[in-house]
Design a protein around this motif. Structure first.
Motif, short mmCIF file in Angstrom:
data_model
loop_
_atom_site.label_atom_id
_atom_site.label_comp_id
_atom_site.label_asym_id
_atom_site.label_seq_id
_atom_site.Cartn_x
_atom_site.Cartn_y
_atom_site.Cartn_z
N LEU A 1 156.10 -20.23 54.83
CA LEU A 1 155.83 -19.60 53.54
C LEU A 1 157.13 -19.52 52.74
O LEU A 1 157.15 -19.74 51.54
CB LEU A 1 155.26 -18.19 53.76
N PRO B 1 153.49 -17.72 57.61
CA PRO B 1 152.45 -16.78 57.17
C PRO B 1 152.10 -15.79 58.29
O PRO B 1 151.98 -16.17 59.45
CB PRO B 1 151.26 -17.68 56.86
N THR C 1 154.30 -22.21 47.08
CA THR C 1 153.45 -21.65 46.01
C THR C 1 152.01 -22.14 46.16
O THR C 1 151.77 -23.21 46.72
CB THR C 1 153.97 -22.05 44.61
N ARG C 2 151.07 -21.31 45.64
CA ARG C 2 149.65 -21.68 45.74
C ARG C 2 149.35 -22.93 44.93
O ARG C 2 148.59 -23.79 45.34
CB ARG C 2 148.77 -20.55 45.19
N LEU D 1 155.63 -14.98 39.62
CA LEU D 1 155.62 -14.90 41.07
C LEU D 1 155.80 -13.44 41.52
O LEU D 1 155.12 -12.96 42.42
CB LEU D 1 156.77 -15.76 41.62
N THR E 1 152.52 -11.65 41.21
CA THR E 1 151.33 -12.13 41.90
C THR E 1 151.54 -12.24 43.41
O THR E 1 151.09 -11.39 44.16
CB THR E 1 150.90 -13.50 41.33
N ASP E 2 152.25 -13.29 43.84
CA ASP E 2 152.38 -13.57 45.26
C ASP E 2 153.47 -12.76 45.95
O ASP E 2 153.51 -12.70 47.16
CB ASP E 2 152.68 -15.06 45.47
N TRP E 3 154.37 -12.18 45.16
CA TRP E 3 155.46 -11.41 45.75
C TRP E 3 155.32 -9.94 45.42
O TRP E 3 154.80 -9.57 44.38
CB TRP E 3 156.83 -11.88 45.21
N THR F 1 147.45 -6.69 44.07
CA THR F 1 147.23 -8.05 43.58
C THR F 1 147.16 -9.07 44.72
O THR F 1 147.15 -10.27 44.47
CB THR F 1 148.34 -8.48 42.59
N PRO G 1 149.41 -9.91 47.29
CA PRO G 1 150.58 -10.78 47.44
C PRO G 1 150.60 -11.41 48.82
O PRO G 1 149.93 -10.94 49.73
CB PRO G 1 151.76 -9.81 47.29
N ARG G 2 151.35 -12.50 48.95
CA ARG G 2 151.47 -13.13 50.27
C ARG G 2 152.79 -12.79 50.94
O ARG G 2 152.96 -13.01 52.13
CB ARG G 2 151.31 -14.64 50.12
#
Lengths: 256, 229
Positions: free
Chosen positions: A4, A29, A65-66, A84, A87-89, A166, A168-169
């Motif tokens: 990731l 991940p 990134t997605r 980022l 959203t993902d962070w 949201t 996030p990953r």
């Protein structure tokens, strides 16, 4: 499996002083990476460089990134990086006040992050906010109260809800349980472990508390004077430390 | 094919803060355990039985040699490979219970199942059944095991170790501090695990228990550097 996050040769200097030097690692991940070291060892500098809060002098921070697969975060445009970050962070600060808007209600704090990624329906936003307050064990009856009326532990849980709403990953955490009562710490650890397992989150947690990393982190990195001196499976690093500094750190913990 | 195989393993500790002394504790250690087999490690206190167990689990690093569990060389594997081995394949019943305070016993025991993707309700039901079988009173299930007695904590550890059908198991004194009835339950759990094909390495000070469930004994005194020299 694609990491990731893949970090190569990350270096940050403050004039002649080294903040962090030549740090490289992969994060997969669902993994939680702990970073320990004494004050001034460079762990917070590293976290802030990774999260884009500080510009490093050298290195790459490659995020999967997605939309476009692996991208170097450091060469992204500012709007891309900000997106980022929304959203993902997510970034959980040591002091909840740094990660919350103190003049806005608890529900507003959670809803604001949803609105930042385009949510517009008031009812949906409020439902999501209440759902997330429930998950971090804050009663629905407090949704309209401001965080200034919350205890420190509740503020920290609210900050976590605001960050995770949201989906996030990757979550960066700077001493997430620091400054909290021991009983509140345990509750927060349990919550974080459940979220990591159920949402498949990856996290990088900076702390000086070895008991916290043993329970929370899968892998552990030990920093001293800006360098990573040891890196491995958390229980292996704590139970069979190889570096002189890690041995000192582990043997210095007071037994309860 | 062996489920757990140790080949020519050595181990030493370097104490950097005590004059840099290096203590060699193991040299030329080899053993092999097949599916369905239970092997007891024997030897005096301090001879290295727990060290062998910890090395198989990836908790201690090996200086050299191979430690292969279910096809993975733990001595060389990346942390995430060892984590997935521990999640799916290799269980460990230790003498110490390390859990997040405040988490109810029912969830502590269900956790290994949740980690392999068993739904929450089913994991809880199986956890309850396992706790009942080990005679942990139902009144304790919703409390954290951190305040339990030694024998109760040990049964929680055993429940965690046997709730998922690990193909390989490490048991550190599983019957110590248990009364006769509970000892019997643990021995039948071990026999059932063997019957479904689990490879087991254990430390048993309880000689009658060892005689009943173990197929072989390995004296780890033979792994000491003095013996190899």
């Amino acid at each position: 499996m694609t990491p990731l996050l893949s970090v190569h040769g990350l270096t940050k200097r403050y004039g002649a002083h080294l903040g962090c030097g030549d740090v490289s690692f992969d994060l997969f991940p669902g993994e939680v990476l702990g970073i320990v070291g004494e004050s001034g060892s460079g762990k917070s500098t590293l976290l802030n460089c990774l999260a884009g809060h500080l510009p490093p002098d050298a290195g790459q921070v490659i995020f999967d990134t997605r939309a476009d697969g692996q991208r170097d975060v450091l060469t992204m445009s500012e709007p891309e990086r900000r997106m980022l970050g929304r959203t993902d962070w997510a970034f959980v600060h040591q002091h909840a006040r740094d990660g919350l808007r103190m003049g806005v209600s608890a529900g507003g704090n959670v809803g604001e992050r949803l609105m930042a990624v385009g949510a517009r329906n008031y009812g949906d936003i409020r439902d999501s906010a209440i759902d997330w307050l429930g998950r971090v064990e804050i009663s629905e009856t407090r949704v309209d109260d401001r965080p200034t009326t919350f205890s420190g532990g509740m503020q920290q849980r609210l900050q976590i809800a605001r960050n995770l709403v949201t989906g996030p990953r990757l979550v960066f955490m700077d001493e997430p349980t620091g400054g909290l009562d021991v009983s509140v710490q345990a509750r927060l650890l349990d919550l974080l472990r459940g979220l990591v397992r159920d949402m498949g989150l990856s996290a990088i947690v900076v702390t000086h508390d070895l008991a916290v990393v043993r329970l929370l982190a899968h892998r552990l990195m030990v920093m001293k004077d800006g360098h990573v001196v040891e890196h491995g499976l958390t229980d292996q690093v704590l139970d069979d430390p190889q570096h002189a500094y890690t041995q000192l750190l582990v043997s210095s913990v007071l037994q309860v | 094919m062996a489920m757990i195989e140790i080949d020519n393993v050595s181990k030493s500790f370097t104490l950097h803060n005590q004059g840099g002394a290096t203590i060699e504790v193991m040299r030329g250690a080899s053993l092999s355990v097949a599916a369905g087999e239970c092997v007891a490690l024997v030897g005096a206190s301090g001879s290295g039985k727990s060290t062998v167990m910890r090395m198989i689990y990836g908790n201690y690093l090996a200086a050299s040699g191979r430690i292969v569990v279910g096809g993975l060389d733990v001595a060389r594997a990346a942390p995430r490979e060892i984590l997935s081995l521990r999640r799916d394949t290799l269980g460990y019943v230790s003498q110490f219970l390390r859990v997040v305070p405040r988490v109810p016993t029912l969830d502590v025991v269900a956790e290994p199942l949740r980690a392999v993707g068993v739904p929450e309700d089913e994991a809880r039901d199986r956890s309850a059944a396992m706790l009942a079988r080990l005679n942990v009173p139902e009144t304790l299930w919703h409390l954290s095991p951190t305040t339990f007695s030694g024998g109760e904590q040990q049964r929680v550890n055993i429940a965690r170790g046997f709730i998922h059908a690990y193909p390989a198991l490490l048991l550190d004194e599983p019957t110590a501090s248990l009364d006769g009835g509970n000892r019997e339950v643990v021995l039948s759990l071990i026999e059932e695990a063997k019957a479904r094909g689990a490879a087991i390495v254990g430390i048993f000070h309880d000689e009658t228990a060892r005689a009943r469930v173990c197929d072989r004994e390995i004296d780890v005194t033979g792994f000491s550097p003095q013996a190899a020299a």
